[in-house]
Design a protein around this motif. Structure first.
Motif, PDB file in Angstrom:
ATOM      1  N   VAL A 163       0.338  -1.031   0.098  1.00 45.41           N
ATOM      2  CA  VAL A 163      -0.115  -0.104   0.173  1.00 45.41           C
ATOM      3  C   VAL A 163       0.975   1.706   0.552  1.00 45.41           C
ATOM      4  O   VAL A 163       2.243   1.244   1.130  1.00 45.41           O
ATOM      5  CB  VAL A 163      -0.790   0.140   0.908  1.00 45.41           C
ATOM      6  N   ALA A 164       0.488   1.971  -0.940  1.00 51.11           N
ATOM      7  CA  ALA A 164       1.299   3.506  -0.774  1.00 51.11           C
ATOM      8  C   ALA A 164       0.202   3.931  -0.364  1.00 51.11           C
ATOM      9  O   ALA A 164      -1.013   4.586  -0.400  1.00 51.11           O
ATOM     10  CB  ALA A 164       1.658   3.875  -2.347  1.00 51.11           C
ATOM     11  N   TYR A 165       0.833   5.290   0.531  1.00 47.62           N
ATOM     12  CA  TYR A 165       0.050   6.482   1.095  1.00 47.62           C
ATOM     13  C   TYR A 165       0.443   7.593   0.795  1.00 47.62           C
ATOM     14  O   TYR A 165       1.845   7.551   0.758  1.00 47.62           O
ATOM     15  CB  TYR A 165      -0.380   6.376   2.735  1.00 47.62           C
ATOM     16  N   THR A 166      -0.037   8.717   0.302  1.00 47.14           N
ATOM     17  CA  THR A 166       0.084  10.073  -0.109  1.00 47.14           C
ATOM     18  C   THR A 166      -0.646  11.032   1.422  1.00 47.14           C
ATOM     19  O   THR A 166      -1.672  10.999   0.915  1.00 47.14           O
ATOM     20  CB  THR A 166       0.135   9.941  -1.725  1.00 47.14           C
ATOM     21  N   VAL A 167       0.225  11.728   1.980  1.00 42.49           N
ATOM     22  CA  VAL A 167      -0.608  13.051   2.972  1.00 42.49           C
ATOM     23  C   VAL A 167       0.591  13.719   2.558  1.00 42.49           C
ATOM     24  O   VAL A 167       1.143  14.574   1.649  1.00 42.49           O
ATOM     25  CB  VAL A 167       0.259  12.673   4.418  1.00 42.49           C
ATOM     26  N   ASP A 168      -0.681  14.864   1.903  1.00 46.31           N
ATOM     27  CA  ASP A 168      -0.551  16.085   1.940  1.00 46.31           C
ATOM     28  C   ASP A 168      -0.968  17.227   2.786  1.00 46.31           C
ATOM     29  O   ASP A 168      -2.481  16.863   2.740  1.00 46.31           O
ATOM     30  CB  ASP A 168      -1.878  16.435   0.773  1.00 46.31           C
ATOM     31  N   MET A 169      -0.047  17.645   3.710  1.00 43.18           N
ATOM     32  CA  MET A 169      -0.312  18.180   5.050  1.00 43.18           C
ATOM     33  C   MET A 169      -1.407  19.994   4.397  1.00 43.18           C
ATOM     34  O   MET A 169      -2.166  20.122   4.928  1.00 43.18           O
ATOM     35  CB  MET A 169       0.224  18.338   5.659  1.00 43.18           C
ATOM     36  N   ARG A 170      -0.333  19.991   3.380  1.00 41.76           N
ATOM     37  CA  ARG A 170      -1.174  21.752   3.166  1.00 41.76           C
ATOM     38  C   ARG A 170      -0.979  23.025   4.253  1.00 41.76           C
ATOM     39  O   ARG A 170       0.076  22.253   5.512  1.00 41.76           O
ATOM     40  CB  ARG A 170      -2.661  21.702   2.653  1.00 41.76           C
ATOM     41  N   ASN A 171      -1.106  23.807   4.413  1.00 43.39           N
ATOM     42  CA  ASN A 171      -0.595  25.096   5.262  1.00 43.39           C
ATOM     43  C   ASN A 171      -1.434  24.711   6.455  1.00 43.39           C
ATOM     44  O   ASN A 171      -2.945  24.077   6.327  1.00 43.39           O
ATOM     45  CB  ASN A 171      -1.505  26.577   4.667  1.00 43.39           C
ATOM     46  N   PRO A 172      -1.212  24.416   7.668  1.00 43.75           N
ATOM     47  CA  PRO A 172      -2.453  24.745   9.322  1.00 43.75           C
ATOM     48  C   PRO A 172      -2.596  26.464   8.772  1.00 43.75           C
ATOM     49  O   PRO A 172      -2.602  27.257   8.053  1.00 43.75           O
ATOM     50  CB  PRO A 172      -1.043  24.709   9.967  1.00 43.75           C
ATOM     51  N   TYR A 173      -3.932  26.230  10.374  1.00 42.09           N
ATOM     52  CA  TYR A 173      -4.539  26.966  10.530  1.00 42.09           C
ATOM     53  C   TYR A 173      -4.165  27.718  12.018  1.00 42.09           C
ATOM     54  O   TYR A 173      -3.843  26.700  12.730  1.00 42.09           O
ATOM     55  CB  TYR A 173      -6.355  26.932  10.546  1.00 42.09           C
ATOM     56  N   TYR A 174      -3.815  29.662  12.220  1.00 42.26           N
ATOM     57  CA  TYR A 174      -4.092  29.471  13.444  1.00 42.26           C
ATOM     58  C   TYR A 174      -4.805  30.738  14.152  1.00 42.26           C
ATOM     59  O   TYR A 174      -6.109  30.943  13.420  1.00 42.26           O
ATOM     60  CB  TYR A 174      -2.744  30.144  12.871  1.00 42.26           C
ATOM     61  N   ILE A 175      -5.230  30.441  15.334  1.00 42.25           N
ATOM     62  CA  ILE A 175      -5.638  30.842  16.089  1.00 42.25           C
ATOM     63  C   ILE A 175      -5.993  32.712  16.454  1.00 42.25           C
ATOM     64  O   ILE A 175      -4.616  32.835  15.807  1.00 42.25           O
ATOM     65  CB  ILE A 175      -5.954  30.247  17.558  1.00 42.25           C
ATOM     66  N   ASP A 176      -7.316  33.042  15.726  1.00 43.22           N
ATOM     67  CA  ASP A 176      -6.865  34.430  15.625  1.00 43.22           C
ATOM     68  C   ASP A 176      -7.637  35.163  17.128  1.00 43.22           C
ATOM     69  O   ASP A 176      -6.992  35.935  17.637  1.00 43.22           O
ATOM     70  CB  ASP A 176      -7.461  34.868  14.751  1.00 43.22           C
ATOM     71  N   THR A 177      -8.206  34.749  17.761  1.00 41.86           N
ATOM     72  CA  THR A 177      -9.140  35.150  18.463  1.00 41.86           C
ATOM     73  C   THR A 177      -9.726  34.429  19.216  1.00 41.86           C
ATOM     74  O   THR A 177     -10.713  33.177  18.617  1.00 41.86           O
ATOM     75  CB  THR A 177     -10.298  36.445  18.172  1.00 41.86           C
ATOM     76  N   VAL A 178      -9.791  34.813  20.675  1.00 37.16           N
ATOM     77  CA  VAL A 178     -11.540  33.322  21.755  1.00 37.16           C
ATOM     78  C   VAL A 178     -12.461  34.158  22.509  1.00 37.16           C
ATOM     79  O   VAL A 178     -11.650  35.127  23.499  1.00 37.16           O
ATOM     80  CB  VAL A 178     -10.471  32.332  22.282  1.00 37.16           C
ATOM     81  N   TYR A 179     -13.131  33.820  22.011  1.00 30.90           N
ATOM     82  CA  TYR A 179     -14.548  34.633  22.730  1.00 30.90           C
ATOM     83  C   TYR A 179     -15.069  33.662  23.973  1.00 30.90           C
ATOM     84  O   TYR A 179     -15.239  32.398  23.349  1.00 30.90           O
ATOM     85  CB  TYR A 179     -15.264  35.165  21.663  1.00 30.90           C
ATOM     86  N   TYR A 180     -15.268  34.304  25.155  1.00 35.70           N
ATOM     87  CA  TYR A 180     -16.252  33.232  25.762  1.00 35.70           C
ATOM     88  C   TYR A 180     -17.645  34.176  25.872  1.00 35.70           C
ATOM     89  O   TYR A 180     -17.911  35.466  25.346  1.00 35.70           O
ATOM     90  CB  TYR A 180     -15.606  33.394  27.893  1.00 35.70           C
ATOM     91  N   ASP A 181     -18.772  33.571  25.568  1.00 36.88           N
ATOM     92  CA  ASP A 181     -20.049  34.031  25.531  1.00 36.88           C
ATOM     93  C   ASP A 181     -21.343  33.159  26.310  1.00 36.88           C
ATOM     94  O   ASP A 181     -21.031  31.899  25.723  1.00 36.88           O
ATOM     95  CB  ASP A 181     -20.679  34.406  24.006  1.00 36.88           C
ATOM     96  N   ARG A 182     -22.256  33.712  26.222  1.00 38.81           N
ATOM     97  CA  ARG A 182     -23.679  33.505  26.794  1.00 38.81           C
ATOM     98  C   ARG A 182     -23.414  32.713  28.397  1.00 38.81           C
ATOM     99  O   ARG A 182     -24.552  31.854  28.782  1.00 38.81           O
ATOM    100  CB  ARG A 182     -23.755  32.281  25.877  1.00 38.81           C
ATOM    101  N   PHE A 183     -22.377  33.170  28.434  1.00 36.90           N
ATOM    102  CA  PHE A 183     -22.225  32.464  30.295  1.00 36.90           C
ATOM    103  C   PHE A 183     -22.774  33.897  31.533  1.00 36.90           C
ATOM    104  O   PHE A 183     -22.815  34.800  30.626  1.00 36.90           O
ATOM    105  CB  PHE A 183     -21.029  32.116  30.634  1.00 36.90           C
ATOM    106  N   ASN A 184     -24.004  33.143  32.392  1.00 39.14           N
ATOM    107  CA  ASN A 184     -23.860  34.366  33.426  1.00 39.14           C
ATOM    108  C   ASN A 184     -22.588  34.494  33.555  1.00 39.14           C
ATOM    109  O   ASN A 184     -21.840  35.405  33.786  1.00 39.14           O
ATOM    110  CB  ASN A 184     -24.238  33.630  34.687  1.00 39.14           C
ATOM    111  N   LYS A 185     -22.213  36.057  34.369  1.00 38.46           N
ATOM    112  CA  LYS A 185     -21.531  37.128  34.532  1.00 38.46           C
ATOM    113  C   LYS A 185     -21.068  37.513  34.977  1.00 38.46           C
ATOM    114  O   LYS A 185     -19.755  37.551  34.778  1.00 38.46           O
ATOM    115  CB  LYS A 185     -23.029  38.431  35.263  1.00 38.46           C
TER     116      LYS A 185
END
Length: 789
Positions: A163-185
């Protein structure tokens, strides 16, 4: 997580060690066809290859490819150990599958119990899909893994394929922003306060592992501030890759739909009830109330109520904000629950302990949790026996044993009282003039009392937020060298043990005092020490007032550690505080013959280190290594360190071709090794041992030991004994050997046979192997309990 290079290396080690026993089987089966008996329509799997395009060299990318390799990895049955191109399993399967009993069935079970691996069993398309999902989990959303079945060329090409496997990784994604939402105060405020510890930082590469870790981190943070019913799976993520183009992703952390109301409010700890079962598991039949806890017990209360209250409600000096808040407000804290539970378990007086928090009602009106503690007492006494027998081919033989009896919970506060008895005997066997040339024996008794807390200085209501104990110890040892002398040693110490981290332990001995008394000096001994005055100086009557510090690192109990490390450093200063007192009275710090109660006292600085590393190849084999080094420098009253503080090598846990104290110092050859204990100021020793399973609980070992002791200063009576870099290599004693171990789980019986390869002094024989005389004279046999390191 599986690492392919390590996996292959492990197989190679096993293959090379067993290659001899495989040759006969290979010769007998090599004429068999690998495809002769294949089922209809099946294709024999012969291995796989992987091609990676756009390989990412980031830390996350390397981890992702390790996971992908593990998903694609499948060992073919056409290669021995998955590496050598010898189809042992297929040959044996074709040759012996038809046998139901006898030698043929044994050969089948031994070498081909598993059927040959077919392409249909490998299922390349499914493996490719799994590997593709792994790439997506690590932020390679455009990555793909494809598979292709490649028929083999040559004979039987239609029945074998890879079996021959070909892995194309390509470009990764990076985190831009992280929000916390819909929780009580209140929850949002707590979550924002802990953002500095987040695992999802802008600019870092996206991966699912950090997402799961972040959910657990925030859940723990909330549970430490009273949110008892909150769980990590009450979170979910929403991801958007369109807000910021160019491979960036925005994350929003929100509660799941229908989040339970109980998970959205903090809880306080209310009443505490303790149920202490009897030693035989009997249910409590009596109770008493102490402050705000109720203790239920069977027949007799075996713990002091104030100590039980202290263990459950201790006030600690801590830096942890969550625990500090819990102490001040009475809020439930997961961190506090674990620490209290660990604290009680470490006392060693309970066989079982469980803490249950129960809401006072089920209507979600109450914000209070009542605590119920269930515990069962352990047996009050523990006993331990250590035993070893040493036999040396130079006719020196001797057994040794130590017995320890422990009483738990002596005063009802978790205290432990130990009494240890030890003894050993050594004699020289053989006929003629050698018979009973030297008989010696040693016995001793020690007793220690350990309190599971720091007794002094008193911390008031506060205690350390980690295990801490105080130990008082007294001992007495009697050594007798027949026809020469006796040595009585007695003394005591106070030890503080602190374990601020699971892997680190600190021991401080602010007071350690011992006294050596030389007894029963014979004329033969007096004549001997005329030629070796240093020996007499180390054995003379003297006090040893010392301060000692020991640091130990051990990560063997940490979950996920495959190859544990053990490291210890021990530093001792003796006589210096006493000398400072002398200095305050106007006497010289370096003055000779200073005395305490009419007896000279020792002055020295001592440093000793030891490092151990255990490499676990697999569940059946490992390589254990140890390196130890130490030095002691005596000064002031004498230039010779006390006998009990000097270093030595040899014995069942050291150089196993030699008896204890029979090598060194340096290149010095003792004229009468049956009498003179060969000790030194410097010790360097290294050991390596390959351990493997033989059958069931029976294990084997092959080892190599090297080391010696040296003097720090020149000694005219012991030439070549001082440490020098020039002579270091040739003055290192070396031995090899093999042994067997029978591991019962709780006890290991060990039998080792060491063979000397090099002696540190001139034997008259040229070359590195300088052992003279019959081969049997270079053997040392040791029987002991437990592993050597």
């Amino acid at each position: 997580m599986k690492k392919k290079p390590e996996y292959i290396h492990r197989r190679i080690i096993v293959a090379t060690s067993a290659v001899g026993c495989w040759l006969a089987l290979v010769c007998g089966l090599s004429a068999c066809s690998t495809t002769k008996h294949l089922p209809e329509g099946e294709v024999l799997y012969t291995g796989y290859s992987t091609t990676v395009n756009d390989r990412s060299e980031t830390r996350t990318g390397v981890t992702a490819m390790d996971e992908v390799d593990a998903a694609l990895d499948k060992a073919p049955s056409t290669k021995m150990f998955g590496v050598l191109p010898i189809p042992i399993k297929v040959w044996a399967y074709n040759r012996y599958a038809r046998y139901d009993k006898g030698f043929g069935r044994w050969m089948y079970n031994r070498f081909a119990a598993d059927p040959p691996v077919f392409i249909s069993a490998v299922n390349p398309e499914v493996r490719a899909k799994v590997a593709t999902n792994i790439l997506h989990d690590y932020g390679y959303f455009n990555g793909t893994v494809k598979s292709a079945v490649i028929p083999d060329t040559g004979k039987d090409s239609l029945k074998k394929a890879s079996v021959a496997y070909t892995v194309d990784m390509r470009n990764p994604y990076y985190i831009d922003t992280v929000y916390y939402d819909r929780f009580n105060k209140r929850m949002l405020t707590l979550m924002e306060r802990g953002r500095r510890n987040t695992l999802l930082k802008p600019g870092e590469q996206f991966n699912v592992t950090n997402l799961d870790g972040e959910r657990s981190r925030i859940s723990t943070q909330l549970r430490n501030r009273g949110y008892y019913y909150f769980r990590p799976d009450y979170f979910t993520y929403q991801a958007d890759t369109t807000l910021v183009p160019g491979g960036h992703i925005s994350l929003r952390l929100i509660p799941i739909p229908g989040l339970p109301a109980a998970a959205q409010k903090p809880y306080y700890v209310g009443n505490t009830s303790v149920y202490l079962m009897g030693k035989g598991g009997e249910s409590p039949n009596d109770s008493l109330h102490y402050k705000d806890i109720t203790i239920h017990y069977y027949d007799k209360l075996h713990v002091r109520p104030n100590m039980m209250y202290r263990w459950l409600h201790y006030q600690a000096y801590v830096r942890n904000d969550s625990l500090r808040a819990a102490q001040q407000t009475g809020l439930y804290s997961e961190y506090r629950q674990k620490r209290v539970q660990e604290r009680i378990a470490q006392l060693g007086i309970f066989r079982y302990i469980d803490m249950q928090y129960v809401s006072r009602d089920t209507t979600n009106v109450s914000d209070t949790l009542d605590l119920r503690v269930n515990a069962t007492f352990d047996k009050p006494y523990n006993a331990q026996l250590e035993f070893n027998v040493v036999t040396k081919s130079n006719d020196q033989t001797g057994p040794g044993a130590a017995f320890t009896l422990s009483k738990n919970n002596v005063f009802g506060g978790g205290e432990t009282w130990d009494v240890k008895l030890k003894g050993s005997y050594e004699w020289q066997t053989g006929g003629g003039d050698q018979s009973s040339l030297m008989n010696s024996w040693e016995y001793g008794i020690s007793s220690s009392l350990t309190f599971p807390r720091v007794l002094f200085p008193k911390l008031g209501k506060h205690e350390y937020d980690f295990p801490a104990s105080t130990t008082f110890r007294v001992y007495a040892d009697q050594l007798n060298r027949a026809k020469y002398y006796g040595l009585l040693s007695f003394g005591g110490s106070v030890t503080y043990n602190f374990q601020p981290k699971r892997v680190s332990n600190h021991s401080l001995l602010p007071f350690r005092l011992s006294f050596n008394v030389l007894q029963n000096e014979t004329q033969a001994f007096i004549d001997k020490v005329k030629d070796n005055p240093s020996l007499y100086s180390s054995l003379r009557n003297q006090f040893i007032p010392a301060i000692e510090y020991i640091y130990t690192y051990d990560n063997s109990t940490v979950r996920g550690v495959r190859n544990p490390i053990w490291f210890q450093v021990d530093a001792t200063s003796a006589g210096n505080l006493t000398s400072c007192i002398y200095r305050l009275t106007g006497r010289d710090f370096d003055e000779k013959n200073k005395e305490f109660l009419g007896t000279p006292f020792a002055q020295f600085l001592k440093l000793n280190t030891e490092f151990r590393y255990l490499w676990k190849i697999d569940k059946n084999q490992s390589i254990a290594t140890r390196f130890t080094a130490g030095a002691i420098c005596a000064y002031g009253n004498t230039d010779v360190a006390p006998y009990s503080e000097q270093f030595y090598v040899g014995g069942s846990n050291s150089l196993r071709a030699f008896t204890v104290r029979s090598i060194g110092p340096g290149g010095y050859q003792a004229p009468d090794s049956a009498y003179i204990d060969q000790t030194g100021d410097i010790r360097i020793e290294a050991n390596v041992e390959y351990r493997f399973r033989v059958l069931g609980d029976l294990y084997g070992a092959v080892f190599l030991d090297a080391g010696n002791v040296w003097l720090l200063r020149e000694d005219a009576d012991r030439p070549n004994a001082k440490f020098t870099f020039k002579d270091f290599a040739k003055q290192v004693a070396l031995n090899t050997g093999a042994g067997i171990r029978y591991d019962l789980g709780f006890l290991v019986f060990r039998l080792d046979c060491g063979v000397a390869l090099h002696l540190p002094y001139d034997t008259g024989r040229k070359g590195y192997y300088n052992i003279t005389g019959p081969f049997g004279k270079s053997l040392g046999v040791h029987f002991a309990i437990g592993y050597p390191f």
